[in-house]
Design a protein around this motif. Structure first.
Motif, PDB file in Angstrom:
ATOM      1  N   ASN A  70      27.346  38.282   0.347  1.00  0.00           N
ATOM      2  CA  ASN A  70      28.479  37.520   0.869  1.00  0.00           C
ATOM      3  C   ASN A  70      29.244  36.811  -0.241  1.00  0.00           C
ATOM      4  OD1 ASN A  70      28.055  38.240   3.537  1.00  0.00           O
ATOM      5  ND2 ASN A  70      26.895  36.402   4.040  1.00  0.00           N
ATOM      6  N   VAL A  71      28.527  36.266  -1.208  1.00  0.00           N
ATOM      7  CA  VAL A  71      29.160  35.591  -2.345  1.00  0.00           C
ATOM      8  C   VAL A  71      29.954  36.594  -3.181  1.00  0.00           C
ATOM      9  CG1 VAL A  71      28.739  34.390  -4.528  1.00  0.00           C
ATOM     10  CG2 VAL A  71      27.480  33.722  -2.467  1.00  0.00           C
ATOM     11  N   ILE A  72      29.364  37.767  -3.428  1.00  0.00           N
ATOM     12  CA  ILE A  72      30.049  38.809  -4.199  1.00  0.00           C
ATOM     13  C   ILE A  72      31.344  39.226  -3.513  1.00  0.00           C
ATOM     14  CG2 ILE A  72      29.903  41.223  -4.954  1.00  0.00           C
ATOM     15  CD1 ILE A  72      26.872  40.770  -5.341  1.00  0.00           C
ATOM     16  N   ILE A  73      31.260  39.436  -2.192  1.00  0.00           N
ATOM     17  CA  ILE A  73      32.446  39.860  -1.430  1.00  0.00           C
ATOM     18  C   ILE A  73      33.483  38.750  -1.378  1.00  0.00           C
ATOM     19  CG2 ILE A  73      33.283  40.590   0.839  1.00  0.00           C
ATOM     20  CD1 ILE A  73      30.579  42.002   1.247  1.00  0.00           C
ATOM     21  N   ASP A  74      33.037  37.517  -1.157  1.00  0.00           N
ATOM     22  CA  ASP A  74      33.971  36.389  -1.104  1.00  0.00           C
ATOM     23  C   ASP A  74      34.712  36.226  -2.429  1.00  0.00           C
ATOM     24  OD1 ASP A  74      33.300  35.846   1.497  1.00  0.00           O
ATOM     25  OD2 ASP A  74      31.947  34.180   1.019  1.00  0.00           O
ATOM     26  N   ASP A  75      33.999  36.386  -3.533  1.00  0.00           N
ATOM     27  CA  ASP A  75      34.628  36.274  -4.853  1.00  0.00           C
ATOM     28  C   ASP A  75      35.661  37.383  -5.046  1.00  0.00           C
ATOM     29  OD1 ASP A  75      33.168  34.041  -5.486  1.00  0.00           O
ATOM     30  OD2 ASP A  75      31.677  35.108  -6.688  1.00  0.00           O
ATOM     31  N   TYR A  76      35.330  38.588  -4.579  1.00  0.00           N
ATOM     32  CA  TYR A  76      36.278  39.701  -4.683  1.00  0.00           C
ATOM     33  C   TYR A  76      37.537  39.406  -3.866  1.00  0.00           C
ATOM     34  CZ  TYR A  76      38.500  44.065  -3.304  1.00  0.00           C
ATOM     35  OH  TYR A  76      39.437  45.029  -3.022  1.00  0.00           O
ATOM     36  N   ILE A  77      37.356  38.941  -2.640  1.00  0.00           N
ATOM     37  CA  ILE A  77      38.501  38.658  -1.770  1.00  0.00           C
ATOM     38  C   ILE A  77      39.372  37.554  -2.363  1.00  0.00           C
ATOM     39  CG2 ILE A  77      39.160  37.739   0.496  1.00  0.00           C
ATOM     40  CD1 ILE A  77      36.744  39.254   1.649  1.00  0.00           C
ATOM     41  N   LYS A  78      38.760  36.532  -2.958  1.00  0.00           N
ATOM     42  CA  LYS A  78      39.518  35.441  -3.572  1.00  0.00           C
ATOM     43  C   LYS A  78      40.343  35.923  -4.758  1.00  0.00           C
ATOM     44  CE  LYS A  78      36.235  31.831  -2.214  1.00  0.00           C
ATOM     45  NZ  LYS A  78      35.165  30.920  -2.689  1.00  0.00           N
ATOM     46  N   SER A  79      39.926  37.022  -5.368  1.00  0.00           N
ATOM     47  CA  SER A  79      40.636  37.548  -6.541  1.00  0.00           C
ATOM     48  C   SER A  79      41.896  38.325  -6.158  1.00  0.00           C
ATOM     49  CB  SER A  79      39.712  38.462  -7.355  1.00  0.00           C
ATOM     50  OG  SER A  79      39.511  39.713  -6.692  1.00  0.00           O
ATOM     51  N   GLU A 137      32.257  49.092  -5.242  1.00  0.00           N
ATOM     52  CA  GLU A 137      32.043  49.280  -6.682  1.00  0.00           C
ATOM     53  C   GLU A 137      31.581  47.979  -7.334  1.00  0.00           C
ATOM     54  OE1 GLU A 137      31.815  50.537 -10.596  1.00  0.00           O
ATOM     55  OE2 GLU A 137      31.700  51.641  -8.696  1.00  0.00           O
ATOM     56  N   ILE A 138      32.148  46.861  -6.916  1.00  0.00           N
ATOM     57  CA  ILE A 138      31.715  45.571  -7.459  1.00  0.00           C
ATOM     58  C   ILE A 138      30.280  45.271  -7.042  1.00  0.00           C
ATOM     59  CG2 ILE A 138      32.084  43.073  -7.308  1.00  0.00           C
ATOM     60  CD1 ILE A 138      35.109  43.702  -7.148  1.00  0.00           C
ATOM     61  N   ILE A 139      29.936  45.589  -5.791  1.00  0.00           N
ATOM     62  CA  ILE A 139      28.550  45.403  -5.337  1.00  0.00           C
ATOM     63  C   ILE A 139      27.602  46.292  -6.146  1.00  0.00           C
ATOM     64  CG2 ILE A 139      26.960  45.694  -3.384  1.00  0.00           C
ATOM     65  CD1 ILE A 139      29.311  44.974  -1.528  1.00  0.00           C
ATOM     66  N   ARG A 140      28.047  47.502  -6.436  1.00  0.00           N
ATOM     67  CA  ARG A 140      27.234  48.409  -7.263  1.00  0.00           C
ATOM     68  C   ARG A 140      26.964  47.800  -8.635  1.00  0.00           C
ATOM     69  NH1 ARG A 140      27.318  51.392 -11.449  1.00  0.00           N
ATOM     70  NH2 ARG A 140      29.483  50.860 -11.915  1.00  0.00           N
ATOM     71  N   GLN A 141      28.017  47.263  -9.234  1.00  0.00           N
ATOM     72  CA  GLN A 141      27.883  46.663 -10.560  1.00  0.00           C
ATOM     73  C   GLN A 141      26.951  45.463 -10.538  1.00  0.00           C
ATOM     74  OE1 GLN A 141      31.858  45.756 -11.904  1.00  0.00           O
ATOM     75  NE2 GLN A 141      32.542  47.882 -11.770  1.00  0.00           N
ATOM     76  N   LYS A 142      27.005  44.685  -9.468  1.00  0.00           N
ATOM     77  CA  LYS A 142      26.222  43.455  -9.387  1.00  0.00           C
ATOM     78  C   LYS A 142      24.769  43.683  -8.972  1.00  0.00           C
ATOM     79  CE  LYS A 142      29.712  40.529 -10.111  1.00  0.00           C
ATOM     80  NZ  LYS A 142      29.770  39.552 -11.232  1.00  0.00           N
ATOM     81  N   THR A 143      24.517  44.788  -8.246  1.00  0.00           N
ATOM     82  CA  THR A 143      23.165  45.013  -7.700  1.00  0.00           C
ATOM     83  C   THR A 143      22.430  46.175  -8.346  1.00  0.00           C
ATOM     84  OG1 THR A 143      23.930  46.511  -5.944  1.00  0.00           O
ATOM     85  CG2 THR A 143      23.927  44.129  -5.463  1.00  0.00           C
ATOM     86  N   LEU A 173      27.013  55.755  -3.761  1.00  0.00           N
ATOM     87  CA  LEU A 173      26.917  56.592  -2.563  1.00  0.00           C
ATOM     88  C   LEU A 173      25.970  55.992  -1.541  1.00  0.00           C
ATOM     89  CD1 LEU A 173      28.070  59.205  -1.419  1.00  0.00           C
ATOM     90  CD2 LEU A 173      26.106  60.428  -2.370  1.00  0.00           C
ATOM     91  N   ASP A 174      24.897  55.375  -2.000  1.00  0.00           N
ATOM     92  CA  ASP A 174      23.978  54.715  -1.063  1.00  0.00           C
ATOM     93  C   ASP A 174      24.658  53.535  -0.374  1.00  0.00           C
ATOM     94  OD1 ASP A 174      21.960  56.489  -1.692  1.00  0.00           O
ATOM     95  OD2 ASP A 174      21.002  55.150  -3.153  1.00  0.00           O
ATOM     96  N   LEU A 175      25.427  52.802  -1.133  1.00  0.00           N
ATOM     97  CA  LEU A 175      26.156  51.668  -0.556  1.00  0.00           C
ATOM     98  C   LEU A 175      27.160  52.146   0.488  1.00  0.00           C
ATOM     99  CD1 LEU A 175      26.814  49.670  -3.847  1.00  0.00           C
ATOM    100  CD2 LEU A 175      25.307  48.951  -1.981  1.00  0.00           C
ATOM    101  N   LYS A 176      27.905  53.184   0.143  1.00  0.00           N
ATOM    102  CA  LYS A 176      28.934  53.686   1.058  1.00  0.00           C
ATOM    103  C   LYS A 176      28.315  54.282   2.324  1.00  0.00           C
ATOM    104  CE  LYS A 176      33.348  56.121   1.105  1.00  0.00           C
ATOM    105  NZ  LYS A 176      33.240  56.602   2.470  1.00  0.00           N
ATOM    106  N   ASN A 177      27.259  55.042   2.154  1.00  0.00           N
ATOM    107  CA  ASN A 177      26.633  55.692   3.318  1.00  0.00           C
ATOM    108  C   ASN A 177      26.013  54.692   4.282  1.00  0.00           C
ATOM    109  OD1 ASN A 177      27.359  58.252   2.481  1.00  0.00           O
ATOM    110  ND2 ASN A 177      25.392  58.686   1.489  1.00  0.00           N
TER     111      ASN A 177
END
Length: 200
Positions: free
Chosen positions: A39-48, A62-68, A73-77
């Protein structure tokens, strides 16, 4: 009837809040991701973003991929599962679209956002089949005169008052405000409180 009827997507056909909860929650559960961290990662992305319509699902993942460190493909699926999108449809959507089609209306989409993601919402929820491919308008900013004039004589269903206000100035457009929130009526346009009112 033989009308041309355009629908907005978010908060008109699809419950956006429910969709976010299901897609992000499902992804976190299946990949054992910490929901608060995501949620923090997504919120930071949205604020940008400069504007909410700049939101891009692919960029978010892609940002979640970089952070985790998880594979994209696993994230998207795990994010884009059919059941999440189908379950996010409002209860009155499918029945209304089916009845309107049976009455020989031409159905279209008039939506804001990234084209691919908005189109995927239609595909993954199973309602893409109801819409005429030549009547799908998805733009980052849809309140442009040239986009509106393309629709010709048409009915437009939207949940945003500002959209209805703007469309009211176009003589060939019949805007209908879909208010799923409270009992207010639009000052000029017809107001409905559920899509089922279109087929009563």
């Amino acid at each position: 009837m033989n009308n041309v009827i355009y629908f907005d997507i978010d908060r008109t056909l699809i419950d956006s809040v429910k969709l976010r909860e299901l897609t992000r929650g499902g992804m976190c559960k299946e990949l054992n991701l910490n929901r608060e961290k995501i949620n923090v990662i997504i919120d930071d992305y949205i604020k940008s973003l400069n504007h909410k319509n700049d939101f891009c699902r692919e960029d978010m993942l892609e940002i979640i991929r970089q952070k985790t460190g998880h594979k994209y493909l696993d994230l998207k699926n795990t994010h884009d599962k059919y059941e999440y999108y189908f379950e996010s449809l409002y209860d009155d959507v499918i029945n209304t679209l089916e009845k309107l089609k049976k009455e020989n209306n031409v159905l279209g989409i008039y939506s804001e956002g990234h084209y691919d993601y908005q189109l995927d919402k239609l595909m993954l929820s199973g309602i893409y089949k109801y819409f005429d491919i030549d009547k799908i308008i998805i733009k980052r900013k849809k309140l442009r005169d040239e986009e509106i004039k393309i629709m010709g004589e048409a009915i437009v269903i939207d949940d945003w008052v500002e959209v209805i206000d703007y469309l009211s100035d176009f003589p060939k457009i019949t805007p209908i405000w879909l208010n799923r929130v409270d009992e207010r009526k639009h000052k000029n346009a017809r107001t409905i409180y559920g899509l089922g009112e279109l087929v009563i």
